[in-house]
Design a protein around this motif. Structure first.
Motif, mmCIF file in Angstrom:
data_model
loop_
_atom_site.group_PDB
_atom_site.id
_atom_site.type_symbol
_atom_site.label_atom_id
_atom_site.label_comp_id
_atom_site.label_asym_id
_atom_site.label_seq_id
_atom_site.Cartn_x
_atom_site.Cartn_y
_atom_site.Cartn_z
ATOM 1 N N MET A 1 -2.308 -30.037 -2.176
ATOM 2 C CA MET A 1 -2.489 -30.493 -3.587
ATOM 3 C C MET A 1 -1.485 -29.347 -4.334
ATOM 4 O O MET A 1 -0.972 -29.833 -5.388
ATOM 5 C CB MET A 1 -4.006 -29.972 -4.260
ATOM 6 N N GLU A 2 -1.436 -28.056 -3.996
ATOM 7 C CA GLU A 2 -0.834 -27.283 -4.710
ATOM 8 C C GLU A 2 0.700 -27.372 -4.994
ATOM 9 O O GLU A 2 1.276 -27.123 -6.091
ATOM 10 C CB GLU A 2 -0.881 -25.776 -4.105
ATOM 11 N N PRO A 3 1.595 -27.843 -3.891
ATOM 12 C CA PRO A 3 2.892 -28.099 -4.495
ATOM 13 C C PRO A 3 2.903 -29.360 -5.787
ATOM 14 O O PRO A 3 3.889 -29.126 -6.284
ATOM 15 C CB PRO A 3 3.573 -28.712 -3.027
ATOM 16 N N GLY A 4 1.933 -29.932 -5.659
ATOM 17 C CA GLY A 4 1.985 -30.934 -6.849
ATOM 18 C C GLY A 4 2.753 -32.272 -6.487
ATOM 19 O O GLY A 4 3.883 -32.061 -5.745
ATOM 20 N N GLY A 5 2.637 -33.253 -7.318
ATOM 21 C CA GLY A 5 3.378 -34.478 -6.921
ATOM 22 C C GLY A 5 2.816 -35.462 -5.985
ATOM 23 O O GLY A 5 3.342 -36.421 -5.824
ATOM 24 N N TRP A 6 1.816 -34.950 -5.008
ATOM 25 C CA TRP A 6 1.528 -35.903 -4.088
ATOM 26 C C TRP A 6 -0.183 -36.301 -4.636
ATOM 27 O O TRP A 6 -0.719 -35.350 -5.322
ATOM 28 C CB TRP A 6 1.121 -35.029 -2.930
ATOM 29 N N GLU A 7 -0.685 -37.475 -4.036
ATOM 30 C CA GLU A 7 -1.649 -37.776 -4.376
ATOM 31 C C GLU A 7 -2.747 -37.773 -2.968
ATOM 32 O O GLU A 7 -2.085 -38.331 -1.847
ATOM 33 C CB GLU A 7 -1.576 -39.056 -5.153
ATOM 34 N N ILE A 8 -3.791 -37.769 -3.251
ATOM 35 C CA ILE A 8 -4.594 -37.606 -2.100
ATOM 36 C C ILE A 8 -5.955 -38.671 -2.087
ATOM 37 O O ILE A 8 -6.398 -39.013 -2.980
ATOM 38 C CB ILE A 8 -5.415 -36.125 -1.822
ATOM 39 N N LEU A 9 -5.787 -39.545 -1.090
ATOM 40 C CA LEU A 9 -6.899 -40.869 -1.158
ATOM 41 C C LEU A 9 -7.676 -40.505 0.186
ATOM 42 O O LEU A 9 -7.446 -40.502 1.219
ATOM 43 C CB LEU A 9 -6.164 -42.244 -1.264
ATOM 44 N N LYS A 10 -9.096 -40.553 -0.038
ATOM 45 C CA LYS A 10 -9.935 -40.613 0.733
ATOM 46 C C LYS A 10 -10.011 -42.108 1.628
ATOM 47 O O LYS A 10 -10.153 -42.996 0.868
ATOM 48 C CB LYS A 10 -11.449 -40.277 0.499
ATOM 49 N N VAL A 11 -9.943 -42.122 2.972
ATOM 50 C CA VAL A 11 -9.642 -43.295 3.585
ATOM 51 C C VAL A 11 -10.916 -43.749 4.652
ATOM 52 O O VAL A 11 -11.157 -44.747 4.681
ATOM 53 C CB VAL A 11 -8.294 -43.644 4.266
ATOM 54 N N ALA A 12 -11.463 -42.622 4.982
ATOM 55 C CA ALA A 12 -12.693 -42.709 5.646
ATOM 56 C C ALA A 12 -13.551 -41.603 5.837
ATOM 57 O O ALA A 12 -12.981 -40.403 5.557
ATOM 58 C CB ALA A 12 -12.351 -43.157 7.328
ATOM 59 N N ALA A 13 -14.690 -41.901 6.052
ATOM 60 C CA ALA A 13 -15.862 -40.630 5.915
ATOM 61 C C ALA A 13 -16.485 -40.257 7.367
ATOM 62 O O ALA A 13 -16.838 -41.299 7.957
ATOM 63 C CB ALA A 13 -16.769 -40.775 5.009
ATOM 64 N N ASP A 14 -16.562 -39.294 7.642
ATOM 65 C CA ASP A 14 -17.325 -38.975 8.874
ATOM 66 C C ASP A 14 -17.047 -39.511 10.118
ATOM 67 O O ASP A 14 -17.698 -40.352 10.973
ATOM 68 C CB ASP A 14 -18.882 -39.105 8.767
ATOM 69 N N VAL A 15 -15.602 -39.733 10.371
ATOM 70 C CA VAL A 15 -14.936 -40.148 11.600
ATOM 71 C C VAL A 15 -15.086 -39.397 12.861
ATOM 72 O O VAL A 15 -15.051 -38.139 12.333
ATOM 73 C CB VAL A 15 -13.551 -40.467 11.485
ATOM 74 N N GLU A 16 -15.421 -40.028 13.644
ATOM 75 C CA GLU A 16 -15.784 -39.075 15.162
ATOM 76 C C GLU A 16 -14.410 -39.022 15.748
ATOM 77 O O GLU A 16 -13.940 -40.200 16.225
ATOM 78 C CB GLU A 16 -17.008 -39.457 16.019
#
Lengths: 138, 192, 555
Positions: A75-90
């Motif tokens: 996040m900190e450098p800025g300019g990027w976006e984060i999307l959650k694609v899956a939860a609790d993957v083993e």
């Protein structure tokens, strides 16, 4: 300097005191997309090797935590976006220890990191993004 | 610039709560109290002696356990929480191990076992009070489990958790408690 | 009502007492007052006693004024508790109602947002506050402020100390200028020196451009004021102090520079080896030094005035110890051998490992010292391995040791793992051949390169047309951090330019994510900002990447 049209010159001057302001161009040899994981939990699986479960648990902690990202680094450098694609993957990975065999099961949320708008790298956005994404760490 | 600003906004809400207590003639409750259930994560932490501690097992006990979140170089909140622990140990008399007091660092970056040990000595901690550190990820898990995740140690809140041995429920106390209040809450959780 | 009675009685007794007792000399007040304020000891040497949260007794040795009001006395904000300034200059002024809408302006008075108004203190009302927690309006203040049991004379000393605390601006601060210097040890690689200077000068120039623009344009000045408060009109200067000759002679040179031009703080600084004389100079003159670029910082848990990037080279050794601690039960009685190149770097790595490993109560590792000029041959290394049959082999040497390590791979009694310094291996780390990659682990005291690339945008602005290739990328990134931390701290200082407050302010900062280090993290009194070091392995394939085997910080 495209961005100068969007922001007033004054703001640019002020923001550029040395406080996380970055100019409006992208150094674009960065990969456009990347997957990273935040590990929520882990287990040791001796996989029939008779490995000690307690030691295995400790070592899998280290092994799985090492695979886990600190989202603020994205996040900190800025300019990027984060999307959650899956939860609790083993994810099963070898323990990777010379003195003990077996596997680690790392349970993780999966995120896609992609360029949002590198020209909008500035502290206000970065902080808002940080606020928005604080639940990522949960 | 922005960071202090956001912190300031967060603060003003909280400060109102604390100031209300100071200003009010009617002496409103100085802390908030709720009963909660928590799922304890299975992580391995390290105590002040550098020993590994499987966190979950601390709660396989018929004794009351108290948990708080502090760190070695913290100002204001931690000194007061820790003075509360020290005071409780004093009230317990000779057998201080009747209650397990657990402090967990929220600054695992800096808090080595040596720092934890020095901190405990500063408060004349007696047996029965352990201070735990660990990897940052594992500490995050513990904070989350207690619904006490602080994004940064500087956003720290005064929280104390008392586990009742009767049914494994937790009393969650938010605020800075007087000695009498603490002992009182503590008795409610099953200390004789 | 009972409170008011107590207060008036107290005031009565204090008025007489404060007037009657002659106070010690100013220097004695400073010494005795500081001892109460920082160590919680009374002038008699006895422990200060207080009650906090109503009825909880606390000894001054557990915590005292400095734990909350911090060293400068200019207060702190932590979590939800605002600790106001406690220096005479501010206490003896009325706390005015907070001006709505001015929250953005970084002025010291803004702490008043959270606290009620009050008139100026007098010696008597201040004594009532410290002993009974009653402020001049009769308000019983938050129970977080302990109530202290001080006799009249001790109280008078305490008050006199508070009056002198952060009273005058620090040296190097002029009406509209803040002076800085950086220290360059002659003989340092010129590329390294330029790489250290470039980002610092960049920050200084940028600040000065803003001051000039604000002077010329009232609109810029107004916006500048809203964001920076008084800071907007200040200019910065950056002097270069070059030290020549052996370290024994540096102190006189530093004293001389400082006499000619007192500075508020040192920024950066660089030396290929020693730094201790500069560290001592700062300590004794109470001059902050933000982030000198050195491999061998002075390690201390009580020194105050130098803020380092990390614990230097030894931090890698410490990280290796923490990593192995996790598998100590598996190593059991088998040996750990450290092969140590007998150079300052080799010894620092070994010292770090030794300290970390022994702190957790393990049997010491076996040290094998290699003379500085003797090559490490495969034969020699096999001899060492055959002699001790170690479970773990630490090779504190440069990449020239790689062939010798490679020769171990096929051996039946080879160690389970080999650990070396990724920092020391440098570019050669990427040449580790595939069969060896599984055996060898490295310390890596920075963010992984593939993840650090995202921060390039921020750093590139500094080059402003110059070729990045002419600079040392790591030193540029380090110095970039110095500029950022300084800028942020000065803003948060809200016009109070006191050296101790600079560090109090940095100590209250949240963790930061800048180029190079995975995380820089502060805290009151903490002096090594990047606390971690990854343990990594080189991945598979033709274009391998580093793969983490540990977190940034492990305990």
């Amino acid at each position: 300097m495209v961005v100068l049209n969007k922001l007033s010159r004054t703001t640019v001057l002020l923001l550029s005191l040395g406080l996380s302001w970055s100019p409006a161009f992208a150094a674009s040899n960065d990969p456009a997309e990347e997957i990273f994981h935040i590990v929520n939990d882990y287990r040791y699986d001796p996989a029939g090797t008779g490995g000690d479960p307690d030691t295995g648990h400790t070592l899998c902690g280290t092994r799985c935590n090492a695979l886990s990202a600190d989202y603020l680094n994205y996040m900190e450098p800025g300019g990027w976006e984060i999307l959650k694609v899956a939860a609790d993957v083993e994810m099963t990975v070898p323990l990777n220890n010379p003195f003990m065999k077996g596997n680690c099961i790392c349970i993780a949320d999966e995120y896609l990191l992609r360029i949002d708008d590198l020209s909008r790298v500035h502290p206000v956005k970065s902080e808002r993004a940080r606020e928005r994404s604080s639940e990522i760490a949960r | 610039m922005i960071i202090p600003l956001v912190r300031a906004l967060l603060l003003s809400a909280a400060a109102t709560l604390l100031l209300a207590a100071a200003a009010g003639a009617a002496e409103p409750a100085r802390y908030q109290r709720t009963i909660e259930r928590y799922t304890i994560p299975d992580v391995v932490l390290i105590n002040q002696d550098g020993e590994k501690v499987r966190f979950k097992t601390l709660f396989d006990t018929q004794q009351p356990v108290v948990v708080d979140f502090i760190y070695g170089t913290c100002t204001t909140i931690c000194p007061i929480l820790s003075a509360g622990y020290a005071n409780l140990q004093r009230k317990l008399g000779t057998d201080t191990t009747r209650v397990h007091l657990v402090s967990i660092t929220i600054d695992p970056e800096n808090d080595t076992p040596a720092i934890l040990k020095k901190y405990l000595a500063q408060y004349s901690a007696k047996p029965g009070w352990d201070f735990l550190t660990g990897s940052r990820k594992d500490i995050d898990r513990v904070m989350n489990a207690f619904d006490a995740y602080f994004r940064d140690k500087m956003d720290h809140k005064p929280l104390t958790f008392i586990r009742s041995p009767k049914d494994g429920s937790w009393i969650r106390l938010y605020g800075l408690l007087s000695g009498v209040d603490f002992l009182d809450e503590y008795k409610k959780a099953g200390l004789q | 009502m009972k409170f008011l009675l107590t207060v008036s009685l107290l005031l009565l007794s204090l008025t007489t007492a404060l007037a009657a007792e002659p106070l010690p000399s100013a220097a004695e007040i400073q010494r005795l007052g500081e001892r109460m304020y920082r160590d919680g000891l009374l002038p008699s040497g006895a422990v200060m006693k207080a009650f906090v949260s109503d009825d909880v007794p606390v000894d001054g040795t557990a915590f005292t004024c400095v734990s909350c009001h911090l060293r400068s006395g200019l207060g702190s904000i932590e979590g939800e508790v605002v600790t106001p300034p406690t220096n005479g200059r501010i206490l003896y002024q009325e706390r005015k109602p907070y001006v709505q809408g001015a929250i953005h302006v970084p002025l010291i008075h803004n702490y008043a947002v959270y606290l009620p108004e009050r008139p100026a203190y007098t010696d008597q009302t201040l004594a009532a506050l410290i002993s009974a927690g009653i402020d001049p309006t009769g308000r019983s203040v938050l129970k977080a402020m302990p109530r202290y049991e001080l006799d009249d004379r001790d109280m008078a000393i305490m008050i006199a100390y508070l009056k002198a605390l952060s009273d005058q601006p620090s040296p190097g601060v002029g009406e509209h200028v803040i002076r800085f210097a950086t220290v360059i040890v002659a003989g340092t690689d010129p590329v390294a020196v330029e790489s250290m200077l470039l980002p610092l000068q960049f920050s200084v120039d940028r600040k000065n451009r803003l001051a000039a623009a604000a002077g010329a344009n009232p609109r810029v000045a107004r916006m500048g004021y809203n964001m920076l408060g008084d800071l907007q009109s200040y200019t910065f200067t950056l002097a270069r102090w070059t030290l020549t000759g052996p370290p024994e002679g540096w102190r006189a040179q530093l004293d001389d520079y400082y006499r000619k031009e007192p500075v508020f703080a040192l920024l950066g600084g660089i030396s290929p080896g020693d730094w201790e004389p500069v560290h001592r100079f700062c300590e004794e003159n109470r001059i902050p030094d933000l982030f000198p670029v050195v491999d061998y910082p002075v390690i201390s848990d009580s020194d105050w005035y130098t803020l380092y990037f990390s614990r230097g080279i030894r931090q890698e050794g410490e990280a290796a110890a923490r990593y192995l601690h996790g598998m100590a039960d598996l190593i059991k009685d088998r040996a750990i051998v450290q092969v140590i190149r007998d150079t300052r770097r080799g010894r620092a790595l070994a010292d770090g490992f030794r300290a970390g490993w022994q702190a957790t109560g393990h049997t010491p590792a076996i040290d094998v010292l290699l003379p500085a000029a003797e090559a490490l041959t495969g034969e020699r290394l096999q001899q060492i391995v055959a002699g001790h049959k170690p479970a773990v082999l630490l090779v504190w040497d440069d990449a020239a040791s790689l062939p010798a390590i490679g020769a171990l791979a096929g051996q039946p009694d080879r160690p389970g793992l080999v650990l070396a310094s990724g920092n020391w291996f440098g570019q050669a780390l990427w040449t580790v051949p595939e069969p060896l990659r599984e055996l060898v682990y490295f310390t890596w005291p920075w963010r992984l390169p593939q993840e650090d690339a995202r921060f390039d945008i921020s750093v590139n602005k500094i080059f402003a047309g110059k070729s990045p290739a002419a600079y040392d990328p790591r030193i540029v990134r380090q110095s970039y951090t110095t500029g950022e931390v300084l800028g942020k701290a000065l803003m948060e200082m809200r016009g109070e330019y006191h050296r101790d407050f600079l560090y109090d302010t940095i100590g209250m900062m949240t963790d930061m994510y800048y180029p190079l280090y995975e995380r820089v993290s502060f805290g009151p009194g903490q002096r090594y900002a990047a606390k971690g070091c990854f343990i990594v392995q080189l991945g598979k394939g033709e274009k391998p990447q580093l793969e983490r085997r540990s977190e940034w910080v492990m305990q």
